[in-house]
Design an enzyme around this catalytic site. Structure first.
Site, PDB file in Angstrom:
ATOM      1  N   THR A  31       1.019  -1.275  -0.026  1.00  0.00           N
ATOM      2  CA  THR A  31       0.138   0.089   0.004  1.00  0.00           C
ATOM      3  C   THR A  31       0.868   1.417  -0.050  1.00  0.00           C
ATOM      4  OG1 THR A  31      -1.868  -1.308   1.250  1.00  0.00           O
ATOM      5  CG2 THR A  31      -1.677   1.161   1.436  1.00  0.00           C
ATOM      6  N   GLY A 107       0.460   4.792   5.803  1.00  0.00           N
ATOM      7  CA  GLY A 107      -0.822   4.885   5.177  1.00  0.00           C
ATOM      8  C   GLY A 107      -1.876   4.123   6.074  1.00  0.00           C
ATOM      9  N   GLU A 113      -1.038  -5.227   5.890  1.00  0.00           N
ATOM     10  CA  GLU A 113       0.585  -5.442   5.521  1.00  0.00           C
ATOM     11  C   GLU A 113       1.511  -6.448   6.202  1.00  0.00           C
ATOM     12  OE1 GLU A 113       1.282  -0.967   3.429  1.00  0.00           O
ATOM     13  OE2 GLU A 113       1.581  -1.406   5.577  1.00  0.00           O
TER      14      GLU A 113
END
Ligand code: 5RP
Length: 235
Positions: A31, A107, A113
């Protein structure tokens, strides 16, 4: 962000895909403004027929939408297609230490993640050279995803570990940022250097902490885009 920095992010993201992604792979797609260039490169190579039979796991709503728009086949990590494991994940990072420990989650996508990173056989990080840091957590804040009810209790426990914790506020949204998983984020700044591998474990022992942005248990190969247009690969 300057044109040059965008160009460096693109160079790093593309270099990681070109070096590591092979047909038939199950890949985690990260991301952020660097990882998006890796996702776009995968889309481009699929459209050209250079890559075939890619199964992607997007690590955020942002990346899911990008995959959908690019026609990259994507799946839940729980699907039969991926069955909880990935060949490779490519992502960006907020800070990279000399030993390739990472701070991630600028983010707000750190939880998914990290699930992708730790479920991957290989892990690659694409950054521009501004992300290289001598020590983590002193200048770029380390995010910690928490459930709402732990806002004050987790803040107090984190302060005992030597960090100041600030609730991340939304932009063009009143009140705190709500993550893709419906949680809040505390951004931590440490007053003196810490051992990220130890603090990664300590933070996750605090009740109400879902995950934190120190990534130390899956050592990545790091693609570092330099101002002169070259990309250095550091293992
Ligand atoms: C998102 C992340 C990103 O990878 C990190 O914030 C780097 O982003 P960018 O490439 O936009 O600088 O961890 O949660």
């Amino acid at each position: 962000m300057s044109e040059n920095q965008i160009a460096m992010k693109e160079a790093a993201g593309r270099a990681a895909v070109d070096a590591l992604v092979k047909s038939g792979m199950k890949i985690g797609l990260g991301t952020g403004s660097t990882a998006v260039f890796a996702t776009r490169r995968v889309g481009e190579l699929l459209a050209q027929g250079v890559l075939r039979d890619i199964s992607a796991f997007p690590t955020s709503f942002q990346t899911e939408i990008e995959c959908e728009n690019l026609g990259i086949p994507w799946y839940s990590l729980n699907s039969h297609k991926l069955s909880g494991s990935l060949d490779l994940t490519i992502d960006g990072a907020d800070e990279v230490s000399p030993e390739n420990f990472l701070t991630k989650g600028g983010g707000g996508a750190l939880l998914i993640e990290k699930i992708a990173a730790y479920a991957s056989a290989s892990y690659a990080i694409a950054v521009d050279e501004s992300k290289l840091a001598g020590a983590l957590g002193l200048s770029f804040p380390v995010p910690v995803e928490i459930v709402n009810e732990a806002r004050l209790t987790a803040t107090k426990a984190i302060e005992k570990l030597g960090a100041a914790a600030k609730l991340r506020e939304g932009i063009r949204k009143a009140g705190p940022v709500i993550t893709d998983n419906g949680n809040l984020i505390l951004d931590l700044t440490f007053s003196s250097p810490v051992k990220p591998d130890e603090v990664e474990l300590l933070l996750n022992q605090i009740p109400g902490v879902v995950e934190n942005g120190f990534f130390t248990r899956k050592r990545p190969v790091v693609f570092i885009a330099r101002r002169d247009g070259t990309v250095e690969v550091r293992s």
